[in-house]
Design a protein around this motif. Structure first.
Motif, short mmCIF file in Angstrom:
data_model
loop_
_atom_site.label_atom_id
_atom_site.label_comp_id
_atom_site.label_asym_id
_atom_site.label_seq_id
_atom_site.Cartn_x
_atom_site.Cartn_y
_atom_site.Cartn_z
N VAL A 330 65.03 75.30 9.33
CA VAL A 330 63.59 75.26 9.07
C VAL A 330 62.85 75.41 10.40
O VAL A 330 62.61 74.42 11.10
CB VAL A 330 63.19 73.95 8.38
CG1 VAL A 330 61.71 73.98 7.98
CG2 VAL A 330 64.06 73.67 7.17
N PRO A 331 62.50 76.64 10.79
CA PRO A 331 61.79 76.84 12.06
C PRO A 331 60.27 76.80 11.91
O PRO A 331 59.73 77.28 10.93
CB PRO A 331 62.24 78.24 12.48
CG PRO A 331 62.48 78.95 11.17
CD PRO A 331 62.91 77.90 10.17
N VAL A 332 59.61 76.17 12.89
CA VAL A 332 58.14 76.19 13.04
C VAL A 332 57.38 75.78 11.79
O VAL A 332 57.21 76.58 10.87
CB VAL A 332 57.64 77.58 13.48
CG1 VAL A 332 56.12 77.55 13.64
CG2 VAL A 332 58.24 77.98 14.81
N ILE A 333 56.94 74.55 11.75
CA ILE A 333 56.03 74.12 10.69
C ILE A 333 54.62 74.47 11.15
O ILE A 333 54.23 74.17 12.28
CB ILE A 333 56.16 72.62 10.41
CG1 ILE A 333 57.58 72.31 9.94
CG2 ILE A 333 55.15 72.16 9.39
CD1 ILE A 333 57.88 70.85 9.78
N ALA A 334 53.85 75.12 10.31
CA ALA A 334 52.54 75.64 10.69
C ALA A 334 51.66 74.55 11.29
O ALA A 334 51.55 73.45 10.77
CB ALA A 334 51.85 76.25 9.46
N GLY A 335 51.02 74.88 12.41
CA GLY A 335 50.05 73.98 13.01
C GLY A 335 50.57 73.08 14.10
O GLY A 335 49.79 72.44 14.80
N LEU A 336 51.91 72.96 14.26
CA LEU A 336 52.45 72.08 15.30
C LEU A 336 52.17 72.66 16.68
O LEU A 336 52.11 73.87 16.86
CB LEU A 336 53.94 71.88 15.10
CG LEU A 336 54.36 71.11 13.84
CD1 LEU A 336 55.87 70.98 13.78
CD2 LEU A 336 53.74 69.73 13.81
N THR A 337 52.07 71.79 17.68
CA THR A 337 51.69 72.23 19.02
C THR A 337 52.89 72.52 19.92
O THR A 337 52.72 72.84 21.10
CB THR A 337 50.81 71.15 19.69
OG1 THR A 337 51.50 69.89 19.66
CG2 THR A 337 49.49 71.02 18.98
N ALA A 338 54.09 72.41 19.38
CA ALA A 338 55.30 72.75 20.14
C ALA A 338 56.30 73.40 19.18
O ALA A 338 56.27 73.14 17.97
CB ALA A 338 55.91 71.50 20.77
N PRO A 339 57.18 74.27 19.70
CA PRO A 339 58.19 74.88 18.82
C PRO A 339 59.05 73.80 18.18
O PRO A 339 59.47 72.86 18.84
CB PRO A 339 59.02 75.74 19.78
CG PRO A 339 58.14 75.96 20.96
CD PRO A 339 57.30 74.74 21.10
N MET A 340 59.30 73.95 16.90
CA MET A 340 60.04 72.93 16.16
C MET A 340 61.13 73.61 15.33
O MET A 340 60.89 74.64 14.71
CB MET A 340 59.11 72.15 15.25
CG MET A 340 59.77 71.04 14.45
SD MET A 340 60.24 69.63 15.46
CE MET A 340 58.62 68.96 15.87
#
Length: 400
Positions: A330-340
Motif C-alpha cells: 500500500v504505497p502513498v496514502i493521499a495527503g501525507l507529508t512524507a512518502p509512506m
C-alpha cells in the motif's frame, strides 16, 4: 505495476485507472509548479483549515490521521471552515459551515483571491521570488471575480466572501484543501488550481501547516522488459482514451473517454478488457454508456471478489482473495507529508475458490511464453512482493 508490465510486454498502451480527486490535485501541482508528485497537506500544523467539500470526518485522505488532526485542532484552537452544499458530518462539526451552491467552489476560491489581491493581503515576498505570470493572472481575477459577481454565482453574500478571504489570509498557517467526501470523487482541474492558488497567495508552500510535493515510494525496481516486434508495434498505437496525446499531454489516464472510444471504434477495436479493483459500470458517470461499450468487447474478465455490476457483465470472473486473505503493498496514502509504504498481511486462509490477482497475472504471462514469460520470473505474487520490498519486507512483516 504488474498489469502495466503485462500490457507493456504484450504490446498494449491501454492501462487505465478509476479517477479520483487526487488525480486533479496532482495535475494542478504539475501544471502550476512543474512537479510530478503526490501532494502532502500538513494538517497537524495548520491553524485555519478551509475545506472545499473534503470530508475530514468522513475519512478523507488517511482517515485515522484526519480524525487525529481534527481532535488536535479542537485542542489547539484552530478554526475549521467547511464549504459544502450539504450539512455533512464534517460541516456539522466544523467551526463554520458555508452552504454554497453545488459546483461553484472554484468561483468562491477565485472570489477570495480577488479580495486577497485587492486588499494586498497576499505574501508579497513569495509572489516576487517564487512565482511567474502573477500580474496577468491578477488582472483576470480582479476583472472577472469581484465579490459581487462571485456572490451571484455562489449564493453567498459579497460581504461574507470578503470576510472569509480576510480571515484566511490573516491566519498564521492557513491551509486550503479540496476533494469531495472521502476524496475518491473526481473534481475539475480548475477547482483544484483555484483552491491551490489560495495556498500560493499566502505563501504556504513547503511551510509548516502548508502544502508540499511528496515523492512516491520507489521500491519497484524491476529489470527492463525485452519487447518483440509485435509488442513494439502495439505500443506505437495511440491510447484509446487519448491520455498523453497532444490534446491531453499531462494526463496519465482518461477512463471517462473510454466508453465513447470503444463504442465509436474510431481508432481500433478493443478485443479484451481486464477489470481489477473497480466497478465502472456502477461508479462512472454515464454508467449506461459504459455498459454499452463493455457489451461490444468480445472478452471481458473481472477480478472482483463480489458479483458487482461490472462482474455481472463479464464473460469470465476470476475472484480475487478478499483483503483479509491476501498480501498487498500500500504505497502513498493521499495527503501525507512524507512518502509512506504499508503492507497488509492475510489474517485468515482463503475460504472459497479464489486466487490472488497477482498470481493470475504472473501465471498468465508465463503461459504466454517468450519475452512475456521472461518479464515475470517470479514463482508467485508473494515472491514478487518480497523481492520488490527488499529489506523493507522483514521490517514490515515483523514490526508493521
Amino acid at each position: 505495476a504488474l498489469f502495466d508490465r503485462l500490457m507493456t510486454v504484450f504490446g498494449s498502451p491501454n492501462v487505465m485507472v478509476t479517477p479520483t480527486a487526487q488525480d486533479s490535485i496532482e495535475l494542478a501541482v504539475q501544471v502550476m509548479h512543474g512537479v510530478q508528485a503526490s501532494v502532502g497537506f500538513d494538517l497537524e500544523n495548520a491553524d485555519y483549515i478551509l475545506s472545499f467539500g473534503s470530508g475530514i470526518i468522513e475519512g478523507w485522505g488517511s482517515p485515522v490521521r484526519a480524525f487525529r488532526a481534527n481532535s488536535a485542532w479542537q485542542d489547539n484552537g484552530a478554526k475549521v471552515v467547511q464549504v459544502e452544499p450539504r450539512l455533512s458530518n464534517t460541516a456539522a462539526k466544523a467551526d463554520q459551515w458555508v452552504p454554497i451552491k453545488a459546483g461553484t467552489e472554484s468561483a468562491l476560491a477565485m472570489g477570495m483571491a480577488h479580495v486577497i489581491i485587492k486588499e494586498s493581503l497576499f505574501n508579497d515576498e513569495f509572489i516576487q521570488n517564487h512565482s511567474t505570470g502573477f500580474h496577468g493572472w491578477k488582472q483576470h481575477v480582479l476583472n472577472d471575480y469581484t465579490p459581487e459577481k462571485t456572490a451571484e454565482i455562489t449564493g453567498l453574500d459579497a460581504s461574507f466572501i470578503k470576510q472569509l478571504a480576510r480571515d484566511f489570509s490573516k491566519a498564521s498557517h492557513p491551509l486550503a484543501i479540496c476533494g469531495r467526501g472521502q476524496g475518491d470523487t473526481p473534481i475539475s482541474l480548475s477547482e483544484a488550481m483555484a483552491v491551490h492558488a489560495l495556498n500560493a497567495l499566502v505563501g504556504n508552500i513547503n511551510q509548516p501547516g502548508g502544502v508540499s510535493a511528496v515523492s512516491k515510494p520507489s521500491y519497484i525496481d524491476w529489470p527492463e522488459t525485452d519487447l518483440d516486434s509485435i509488442a513494439e508495434e502495439g505500443l506505437q498505437k495511440p491510447r484509446i482514451d487519448g491520455a498523453g496525446s497532444d490534446k491531453f499531454p499531462m494526463t496519465q489516464s482518461l477512463l471517462n473517454r473510454f466508453a465513447d472510444a470503444v463504442s465509436s471504434g474510431r481508432d481500433y477495436a478493443m478485443r479484451a478488457l481486464f477489470v481489477h479493483g473497480a466497478n465502472p459500470i456502477y461508479s462512472m458517470p454515464g454508467a449506461e454508456a459504459f455498459k454499452t461499450a463493455v457489451d461490444k468487447i468480445p472478452f471481458v474478465v473481472s477480478f472482483s471478489s463480489y458479483m458487482d455490476e461490472t462482474a455481472m457483465n463479464a464473460d469470465l470472473v476470476l475472484p480475487n482473495h478478499v483483503y483479509l486473505e491476501r498480501y498487498e503493498d500500500v504505497p502513498v496514502i493521499a495527503g501525507l507529508t512524507a512518502p509512506m509504504l504499508g503492507l497488509t498481511r492475510p489474517v485468515v486462509y482463503p475460504m472459497f475458490n479464489t486466487q490472488h490477482v497477482g498470481n493470475v497475472v504472473i501465471r498468465l504471462a508465463q503461459e504466454l511464453g517468450g519475452p512475456i514469460a521472461d518479464a515475470f520470473p517470479w514463482d508467485d505474487f508473494e515472491a514478487c512482493l518480497e523481492e520488490s520490498l527488499g529489506d523493507k519486507w522483514d521490517v514490515l512483516n515483523e514490526d508493521g
